[in-house]
Write a protein that holds these residues in place. Structure first.
Motif, short mmCIF file in Angstrom:
data_model
loop_
_atom_site.label_atom_id
_atom_site.label_comp_id
_atom_site.label_asym_id
_atom_site.label_seq_id
_atom_site.Cartn_x
_atom_site.Cartn_y
_atom_site.Cartn_z
N ILE A 1 1.91 14.06 -10.48
CA ILE A 1 2.53 13.39 -11.62
C ILE A 1 2.82 11.94 -11.27
CG2 ILE A 1 4.62 13.30 -13.04
CD1 ILE A 1 4.59 16.43 -12.88
N MET A 2 3.34 11.72 -10.07
CA MET A 2 3.62 10.35 -9.63
C MET A 2 2.31 9.55 -9.57
SD MET A 2 5.48 9.07 -6.12
CE MET A 2 7.11 9.70 -6.51
N GLY A 3 1.27 10.15 -9.06
CA GLY A 3 -0.03 9.48 -8.97
C GLY A 3 -0.58 9.12 -10.34
N ILE A 4 -0.41 10.02 -11.31
CA ILE A 4 -0.85 9.73 -12.68
C ILE A 4 -0.08 8.53 -13.23
CG2 ILE A 4 -0.81 10.61 -15.06
CD1 ILE A 4 -1.40 13.43 -13.80
N GLY A 5 1.23 8.54 -13.04
CA GLY A 5 2.04 7.42 -13.51
C GLY A 5 1.66 6.11 -12.87
N ASN B 1 14.64 -4.39 -9.09
CA ASN B 1 13.79 -5.58 -9.18
C ASN B 1 13.37 -6.07 -7.80
OD1 ASN B 1 13.82 -5.62 -11.95
ND2 ASN B 1 15.65 -6.91 -12.05
N ASN B 2 14.25 -5.95 -6.81
CA ASN B 2 13.88 -6.35 -5.45
C ASN B 2 12.83 -5.41 -4.86
OD1 ASN B 2 15.71 -8.41 -5.63
ND2 ASN B 2 17.28 -7.42 -4.41
N LEU B 3 12.89 -4.14 -5.21
CA LEU B 3 11.91 -3.19 -4.71
C LEU B 3 10.54 -3.39 -5.36
CD1 LEU B 3 14.14 0.01 -4.66
CD2 LEU B 3 13.42 -1.37 -2.71
N LYS B 4 10.53 -3.87 -6.60
CA LYS B 4 9.26 -4.09 -7.30
C LYS B 4 8.43 -5.17 -6.64
CE LYS B 4 10.38 -2.44 -11.89
NZ LYS B 4 10.42 -2.78 -13.32
N GLN B 5 9.05 -6.08 -5.93
CA GLN B 5 8.30 -7.16 -5.29
C GLN B 5 7.34 -6.64 -4.25
OE1 GLN B 5 11.03 -9.76 -3.34
NE2 GLN B 5 11.66 -8.26 -1.84
N PHE B 6 7.62 -5.47 -3.67
CA PHE B 6 6.75 -4.92 -2.63
C PHE B 6 5.46 -4.37 -3.20
CE2 PHE B 6 10.93 -4.49 -0.49
CZ PHE B 6 10.64 -5.27 0.61
N SER B 7 5.43 -4.06 -4.48
CA SER B 7 4.23 -3.47 -5.07
C SER B 7 3.30 -4.52 -5.69
CB SER B 7 4.62 -2.42 -6.11
OG SER B 7 5.33 -3.03 -7.16
N ARG B 8 3.70 -5.76 -5.64
CA ARG B 8 2.87 -6.81 -6.24
C ARG B 8 1.94 -7.41 -5.24
NH1 ARG B 8 8.01 -8.90 -9.26
NH2 ARG B 8 7.92 -7.46 -10.98
N MET C 1 2.09 3.12 -15.53
CA MET C 1 3.38 3.44 -16.14
C MET C 1 4.53 3.11 -15.19
SD MET C 1 2.32 7.02 -17.96
CE MET C 1 3.73 7.18 -19.04
N THR C 2 4.23 3.06 -13.91
CA THR C 2 5.19 2.65 -12.89
C THR C 2 4.45 1.77 -11.88
OG1 THR C 2 4.76 4.68 -11.63
CG2 THR C 2 6.69 4.69 -13.09
N GLU C 3 5.22 0.95 -11.17
CA GLU C 3 4.61 0.03 -10.21
C GLU C 3 4.72 0.50 -8.77
OE1 GLU C 3 5.77 -4.05 -10.70
OE2 GLU C 3 5.90 -3.82 -12.88
N ASN C 4 5.78 1.29 -8.47
CA ASN C 4 5.92 1.77 -7.10
C ASN C 4 6.70 3.08 -7.08
OD1 ASN C 4 8.82 1.26 -6.79
ND2 ASN C 4 8.25 -0.91 -6.78
N ILE D 1 0.84 -1.21 0.00
CA ILE D 1 0.00 0.00 0.00
C ILE D 1 0.87 1.25 0.00
CG2 ILE D 1 -1.66 1.35 1.35
CD1 ILE D 1 -2.84 -1.40 2.24
N MET D 2 1.90 1.28 0.86
CA MET D 2 2.77 2.44 0.96
C MET D 2 3.52 2.70 -0.35
SD MET D 2 2.36 4.06 3.67
CE MET D 2 3.70 5.17 3.33
N PHE D 3 4.02 1.64 -0.98
CA PHE D 3 4.81 1.82 -2.19
C PHE D 3 3.94 2.14 -3.40
CE2 PHE D 3 8.18 -1.12 -0.18
CZ PHE D 3 8.69 -0.07 0.55
N LYS D 4 2.69 1.72 -3.37
CA LYS D 4 1.79 1.99 -4.48
C LYS D 4 1.05 3.31 -4.32
CE LYS D 4 -1.18 -0.24 -7.72
NZ LYS D 4 -0.37 0.00 -8.89
N TYR D 5 0.71 3.68 -3.07
CA TYR D 5 -0.08 4.89 -2.84
C TYR D 5 0.66 5.92 -1.99
CZ TYR D 5 -3.73 1.92 -4.65
OH TYR D 5 -4.47 1.09 -5.46
N GLY D 6 1.97 5.81 -1.92
CA GLY D 6 2.77 6.77 -1.16
C GLY D 6 2.58 8.19 -1.65
N TRP D 7 2.39 8.35 -2.96
CA TRP D 7 2.17 9.68 -3.54
C TRP D 7 0.95 10.35 -2.92
CZ3 TRP D 7 -2.42 10.60 -6.09
CH2 TRP D 7 -3.17 9.47 -6.46
#
Length: 172
Positions: A61-65, A165-172, A70-73, A6-12
């Motif tokens: 801008i981050m929220g739009i992405g 790639n290790n950071l992307k695992q938190f947004s899945r 366009m971005t995962e986290n 949640i934090m990495f996806k909605y931190g913006w």
């Protein structure tokens, strides 16, 4: 969804909420200055409005992405050298905002404005809180912009080399 996801996806969104909370607190503290000098009210209103608009542009801008996939986290925005268009827009926006801040503080007498409208930038010592001088504001803003430039250089050179790639695992 875990807390980290949640934090990495909605931190913006959290950054936007924090900006609104900070403006509310600043508005609350400015009441005592406005009570002493009602002529300051319009200037404080301009500060509140400016902070809410300009400080939230990068997060929008981050929220739009994030919302458009366009971005995962939020960590992806620390890697402009991937040349992801929304990440580039985010980083260019930061640079433009730093330039505008520098221009306002150093050329358009924004430091003087902040001294006349105290409360936004305060120094805290062990004994008391004190308002800042024009020189102190210019020093603080200069150091902040310099720190941003150093961070931007580190991001472009991938100096810190966090494994994305290790950071992307938190947004899945």
């Amino acid at each position: 969804m875990s807390f980290f996801q949640i934090m990495f996806k909605y931190g913006w969104l959290l950054f936007i909420v924090i900006t609104f909370i900070n403006v509310y607190i600043f508005k609350y503290h400015s009441k005592k200055y406005i009570a002493k000098n009602p002529l300051l009210k319009e200037g404080y209103f301009k500060l509140f409005k400016g902070i809410l608009i300009y400080f939230n542009i990068p997060w929008l801008i981050m929220g739009i992405g994030m919302s458009l996939g366009m971005t995962e986290n939020i960590f992806e925005y620390m890697y402009p050298n991937t040349l992801n268009p929304i990440v580039l827009i985010f980083n260019v926006t930061l640079i433009v905002l730093w330039c505008l801040c520098f221009w306002w503080v150093f050329v358009k007498k924004g430091a003087e404005f902040l001294v006349k409208h105290p409360g936004l930038i305060r120094l805290t010592s062990l004994n008391s809180k004190q308002d800042v001088s024009i020189k102190q504001i210019k020093l603080i803003v200069g150091v902040m912009i310099f720190g941003g430039i150093v961070a931007m250089i580190l991001m472009w050179t991938n100096y810190y080399d966090l494994p994305l790639n290790n950071l992307k695992q938190f947004s899945r």
